[in-house]
Design an enzyme around this catalytic site. Structure first.
Site, PDB file in Angstrom:
ATOM      1  N   TYR A   1      26.891  14.577  -7.534  1.00 54.34           N
ATOM      2  CA  TYR A   1      28.242  14.424  -6.973  1.00 54.34           C
ATOM      3  C   TYR A   1      29.261  13.972  -8.023  1.00 54.34           C
ATOM      4  CZ  TYR A   1      26.457  14.963  -2.207  1.00 54.34           C
ATOM      5  OH  TYR A   1      25.890  15.447  -1.068  1.00 54.34           O
TER       6      TYR A   1
ATOM      7  N   GLU B   1      26.835  13.651 -19.826  1.00 58.26           N
ATOM      8  CA  GLU B   1      26.491  12.706 -18.763  1.00 58.26           C
ATOM      9  C   GLU B   1      25.147  12.045 -19.089  1.00 58.26           C
ATOM     10  OE1 GLU B   1      27.135  10.709 -16.646  1.00 58.26           O
ATOM     11  OE2 GLU B   1      27.151  11.447 -14.599  1.00 58.26           O
ATOM     12  N   ASP B   2      24.947  10.837 -18.562  1.00 55.17           N
ATOM     13  CA  ASP B   2      23.654  10.174 -18.780  1.00 55.17           C
ATOM     14  C   ASP B   2      22.569  10.776 -17.890  1.00 55.17           C
ATOM     15  OD1 ASP B   2      24.757   9.120 -16.432  1.00 55.17           O
ATOM     16  OD2 ASP B   2      24.325   7.024 -16.916  1.00 55.17           O
TER      17      ASP B   2
ATOM     18  N   LYS C   1      17.490  14.814 -12.494  1.00 50.74           N
ATOM     19  CA  LYS C   1      16.492  14.592 -11.433  1.00 50.74           C
ATOM     20  C   LYS C   1      16.623  15.762 -10.462  1.00 50.74           C
ATOM     21  CE  LYS C   1      16.635   9.489 -11.236  1.00 50.74           C
ATOM     22  NZ  LYS C   1      17.067   8.320 -10.420  1.00 50.74           N
TER      23      LYS C   1
ATOM     24  N   THR D   1      22.282  13.028  -7.700  1.00 54.12           N
ATOM     25  CA  THR D   1      22.758  13.926  -6.639  1.00 54.12           C
ATOM     26  C   THR D   1      23.643  15.023  -7.226  1.00 54.12           C
ATOM     27  OG1 THR D   1      24.759  12.635  -6.249  1.00 54.12           O
ATOM     28  CG2 THR D   1      22.807  12.051  -4.932  1.00 54.12           C
TER      29      THR D   1
ATOM     30  N   PHE E   1      13.705   5.347 -10.763  1.00 53.76           N
ATOM     31  CA  PHE E   1      14.924   4.754 -11.311  1.00 53.76           C
ATOM     32  C   PHE E   1      14.649   4.341 -12.751  1.00 53.76           C
ATOM     33  CE2 PHE E   1      18.334   1.875 -12.178  1.00 53.76           C
ATOM     34  CZ  PHE E   1      19.392   2.423 -11.469  1.00 53.76           C
TER      35      PHE E   1
HETATM   36  P1  IMP Z   1      25.005  11.290  -9.278  1.00 55.86           P
HETATM   37  O1  IMP Z   1      24.188  10.938  -8.049  1.00 55.86           O
HETATM   38  O2  IMP Z   1      24.483  12.529  -9.953  1.00 55.86           O
HETATM   39  O3  IMP Z   1      26.466  11.366  -8.957  1.00 55.86           O
HETATM   40  O4  IMP Z   1      24.789  10.097 -10.322  1.00 55.86           O
HETATM   41  C1  IMP Z   1      25.732   9.069 -10.415  1.00 55.86           C
HETATM   42  C2  IMP Z   1      25.376   8.042 -11.420  1.00 55.86           C
HETATM   43  O5  IMP Z   1      24.337   7.243 -10.866  1.00 55.86           O
HETATM   44  C3  IMP Z   1      24.861   8.438 -12.787  1.00 55.86           C
HETATM   45  O6  IMP Z   1      25.871   8.800 -13.688  1.00 55.86           O
HETATM   46  C4  IMP Z   1      24.205   7.139 -13.218  1.00 55.86           C
HETATM   47  O7  IMP Z   1      25.168   6.260 -13.769  1.00 55.86           O
HETATM   48  C5  IMP Z   1      23.681   6.577 -11.893  1.00 55.86           C
HETATM   49  N1  IMP Z   1      22.225   6.807 -11.778  1.00 55.86           N
HETATM   50  C6  IMP Z   1      21.581   7.730 -11.049  1.00 55.86           C
HETATM   51  N2  IMP Z   1      20.238   7.618 -11.206  1.00 55.86           N
HETATM   52  C7  IMP Z   1      20.067   6.591 -12.082  1.00 55.86           C
HETATM   53  C8  IMP Z   1      18.900   5.995 -12.682  1.00 55.86           C
HETATM   54  O8  IMP Z   1      17.727   6.370 -12.459  1.00 55.86           O
HETATM   55  N3  IMP Z   1      19.135   4.972 -13.544  1.00 55.86           N
HETATM   56  C9  IMP Z   1      20.385   4.512 -13.841  1.00 55.86           C
HETATM   57  N4  IMP Z   1      21.484   5.048 -13.319  1.00 55.86           N
HETATM   58  C10 IMP Z   1      21.331   6.074 -12.438  1.00 55.86           C
END
Ligand code: IMP
Length: 172
Positions: free
Chosen positions: A103, A96-97, A128, A101, A149
């Site tokens: 999710y 994953e990048d 994070k 959250t 971000f």
């Molecule tokens: P999650 O909230 O962990 O489900 O993250 C979902 C997606 O949000 C990640 O896979 C990223 O593509 C995007 N994302 C979350 N934070 C960042 C950020 O700081 N920069 C760019 N994309 C983000």
């Protein structure tokens, strides 16, 4: 590529850290069937660099998962591009990048269960920890960052900046 965004993690540190991660993963998966599963689109750069630091036979696939802006549950996620490889009885390493959250990963781990892999672990480029809401074991991460971000090294803002070599803090 140069930009006027503030560099948070320079490319030289990224290279060094991915080499370490690759060594660790190579030790952990020695003698096992490994499927590296990148999540599109953000992990395409990290996946490409990481697999070249893993000194084991492996196969690579990508899956598309979209999460909506303001995601509050895993129910807001959906698969936008299906798997191609058979992962039954294989050890899957999700790449994953960024885990924000969490999710997206929680959703994907549940989704993959129906394909009966022998194991599923997660390797994220960025984490994070203060934003994390979903609970799962995050086996590998390259870097922890704060709640800013970030863009670059595959990460986008409105589909831009994925090609920056360094991880930068978005300056609008
Ligand atoms: P999650 O909230 O962990 O489900 O993250 C979902 C997606 O949000 C990640 O896979 C990223 O593509 C995007 N994302 C979350 N934070 C960042 C950020 O700081 N920069 C760019 N994309 C983000």
């Amino acid at each position: 590529m140069q930009s006027d965004h503030k560099i948070l993690i320079p490319r030289s540190r990224i290279d060094q850290r991915i080499e370490e991660l690759g060594k660790q993963i190579s030790q952990d998966y020695l003698g096992k069937d490994l499927v590296v599963l990148g999540i599109l689109k953000g992990s395409f750069v990290f996946t490409a660099d990481l697999v070249r630091q893993i000194s084991l036979p492996l196969v690579v696939d990508f899956i598309g998962v979209s999460s909506y802006v303001g995601t509050t549950t895993t129910e807001d996620c959906k698969v936008t591009k299906e798997l191609h490889l058979d992962i039954s009885n294989k050890n899957v390493l999700i790449v994953e990048d960024i885990v924000d959250t969490g999710y997206t990963i929680e959703f994907l781990m549940n989704y993959l269960k129906k394909f009966k892999p022998s194991s599923v672990e997660v390797c994220t480029f960025l984490h994070k920890p203060t934003a994390r809401k979903a609970h799962f074991n995050l086996k590998y991460h390259a870097f922890e960052i704060g709640n800013e971000f970030v863009i670059g090294y595959g990460l986008d803002y409105n589909e831009n900046y994925r090609n920056l070599a360094d991880v930068c803090i978005l300056k609008i």
